[in-house]
Scaffold this active site. Structure first.
Site, short mmCIF file in Angstrom:
data_model
loop_
_atom_site.label_atom_id
_atom_site.label_comp_id
_atom_site.label_asym_id
_atom_site.label_seq_id
_atom_site.Cartn_x
_atom_site.Cartn_y
_atom_site.Cartn_z
N ARG A 48 -22.12 6.84 2.28
CA ARG A 48 -21.60 5.76 3.15
C ARG A 48 -22.36 4.44 2.98
O ARG A 48 -21.93 3.40 3.47
CB ARG A 48 -21.62 6.21 4.62
CG ARG A 48 -20.93 5.22 5.56
CD ARG A 48 -20.69 5.79 6.94
NE ARG A 48 -21.83 6.49 7.49
CZ ARG A 48 -22.91 5.90 7.99
NH1 ARG A 48 -23.01 4.59 8.01
NH2 ARG A 48 -23.89 6.62 8.49
N LYS A 199 -3.18 1.28 -6.85
CA LYS A 199 -2.10 0.78 -7.70
C LYS A 199 -2.56 0.73 -9.17
O LYS A 199 -2.82 1.75 -9.75
CB LYS A 199 -1.62 -0.57 -7.15
CG LYS A 199 -1.31 -0.54 -5.64
CD LYS A 199 -0.23 0.44 -5.31
CE LYS A 199 0.09 0.67 -3.86
NZ LYS A 199 -0.88 0.51 -2.81
N1 PLP Z 1 -2.24 -4.68 -1.04
C1 PLP Z 1 -1.08 -4.47 -1.65
C2 PLP Z 1 -0.46 -5.58 -2.44
C3 PLP Z 1 -0.44 -3.23 -1.57
O1 PLP Z 1 0.72 -3.03 -2.19
C4 PLP Z 1 -1.05 -2.19 -0.80
C5 PLP Z 1 -0.41 -0.88 -0.65
O2 PLP Z 1 0.74 -0.69 -0.97
C6 PLP Z 1 -2.26 -2.47 -0.16
C7 PLP Z 1 -2.84 -3.71 -0.31
C8 PLP Z 1 -2.95 -1.42 0.67
O3 PLP Z 1 -3.55 -0.50 -0.16
P1 PLP Z 1 -3.78 1.06 0.22
O4 PLP Z 1 -2.44 1.67 0.40
O5 PLP Z 1 -4.54 1.54 -0.97
O6 PLP Z 1 -4.58 1.09 1.47
#
Ligand code: PLP
Length: 391
Positions: A48, A199
């Site tokens: 952490r 992503k």
């Molecule tokens: N930012 C963008 C552009 C996203 O598409 C997403 C999720 O779809 C996030 C932030 C949030 O990420 P996470 O789902 O990994 O928490």
């Protein structure tokens, strides 16, 4: 090995890796321990505290990819975003945000900030004058996301950074859609870069993670909050993410290429009403995209003509999967009306330019001919079904 001396794909493959001195293995060993011996008051190691061997190794790689000094990795993109925002905002402060941002980020602002006495204003366009007009005496942060979701509009990163610098305001960007392959906002003057590593950094639809990259000073400020909020990533997933990033450059470049080809094909298609892709010359922000991006990304959106049912079209696709997420090596598609923007009324969606037939397409690494063929056969099928209904 210093990141300034090596190229992007070499950073992806090697930078930060832990040498396996004992067995001379080719990849970083994984250290799953949550318990480390006490050696020094200032060097306590604990997951952490974001400082296990695997966490530190991966942070070096991600910082180098975004051309920052340091980074932290989190258990999700939202953990990175929320921790970073709360590290720079306190009661009585104000933040200016682009209206078109990821829905989860907007929910965080809309549902949590008032409770903490933090004020916020949304900017409805990407015009710099509109950003300027929202700045108040207590504005501490400007937050942008470009290319935006789902219409791939582009904000001028350099202009926003310059506007903020003049007034000593911290700038943050969600760089998830572009990925570090296509856009390095720190080189354009942005202070803090955020990623949903779920992503493109992960890229295989099997990792939930987040990252923030900035200067040593800002990362330390974020760390002071991060250790209290406790959103670190498990070392097994850290190791998976290190492995995934090895192919980041080649994956995303292939996705850029496929997306450009698909965007051009869709743009000429007689059953397609509109295509939104910053790489198309017809995109209203193409020139800014050309200036600040080295590739236009793997995300595009398109609208089928009004008489074609987008929901039925999605169901007919054989290869392209329906998915709530994006950026995997496999192509996926989503209807913003039915998912990310379902809570808005039709009028609110129309105001943001999101029509019912809009589809957000995350282009994968498959052969482009197979993707084209899949879309064409789905269009043909729904047209035949529509004709049968008419008869
Ligand atoms: N930012 C963008 C552009 C996203 O598409 C997403 C999720 O779809 C996030 C932030 C949030 O990420 P996470 O789902 O990994 O928490």
């Amino acid at each position: 090995m210093h990141s300034k001396e090596i190229g992007f794909n070499t950073i992806c493959t090697h930078l930060g890796e832990i040498k396996d001195e004992q067995f001379k293995g080719a990849v970083s060993p994984i250290y799953l321990s949550t318990s480390y011996a006490f050696e020094d008051v200032d060097a306590k190691r604990y997951p952490r505290y974001f400082n296990t061997p695997n966490q530190e190794a991966l942070c070096k790689k991600i910082a180098a990819l975004e051309k920052g000094e340091a980074s932290l990795i989190f258990g999700s993109g939202m953990a990175a975003i929320s921790t970073t925002l709360f590290a720079f905002l306190k009661k009585g402060d104000h933040i200016v945000l682009q209206r078109q941002i990821y829905g989860g980020t907007a929910n965080l602002i809309n549902e949590e900030f008032e409770k903490h006495g933090i004020e916020f204003s949304y900017v409805d366009s990407s015009s710099i004058e509109d950003f300027q007009n929202k700045i108040q005496n207590n504005t501490k942060v400007i937050y942008i996301e470009t290319p935006s979701n789902p219409l791939l509009s582009i904000t001028d990163i350099k202009a926003v950074a310059a506007l903020a610098k003049k007034q000593h305001i911290i700038t943050m960007i969600d760089n998830t859609f572009a990925s570090p392959v296509n856009q390095n906002p720190i080189t354009l003057g942005i202070d803090i870069v955020l990623h949903s590593a779920t992503k493109y950094l992960g890229g295989h639809s099997d990792i939930l993670a987040g990252a923030v990259v900035s200067s040593e000073k800002h990362i330390d400020q974020i760390f002071q909050v991060a250790k209290n909020f406790g959103g670190s990533l498990s070392d097994f997933t850290v190791w998976m993410l290190e492995r995934s990033i090895k192919t980041l450059g080649i994956r995303v470049k292939r996705q850029n290429k496929n997306a450009m080809k698909l965007a051009k094909w869709l743009d000429k298609h007689s059953d397609v009403a509109a295509v939104y892709y910053p790489g198309l010359k017809s995109h209203p922000d193409h020139n800014i995209a050309k200036e600040q991006m080295s590739g236009y990304g793997g995300m595009l959106s398109f609208e089928l003509k009004k008489d074609l049912d987008a929901g039925k079209f999605q169901k007919e696709l054989q290869l392209i999967k329906s998915s709530m997420s994006l950026a995997g090596v496999e192509s996926t598609i989503l209807s913003p009306t039915l998912t990310s923007h379902a809570l808005l009324s039709e009028q609110e969606r129309e105001e943001q330019g999101i029509r019912n037939g809009l589809l957000r397409f995350s282009v994968g690494i498959e052969e482009k001919e197979d993707l084209i063929q899949d879309i064409q056969q789905a269009i043909d099928k729904i047209k035949i079904t529509a004709l049968e209904h008419e008869l």
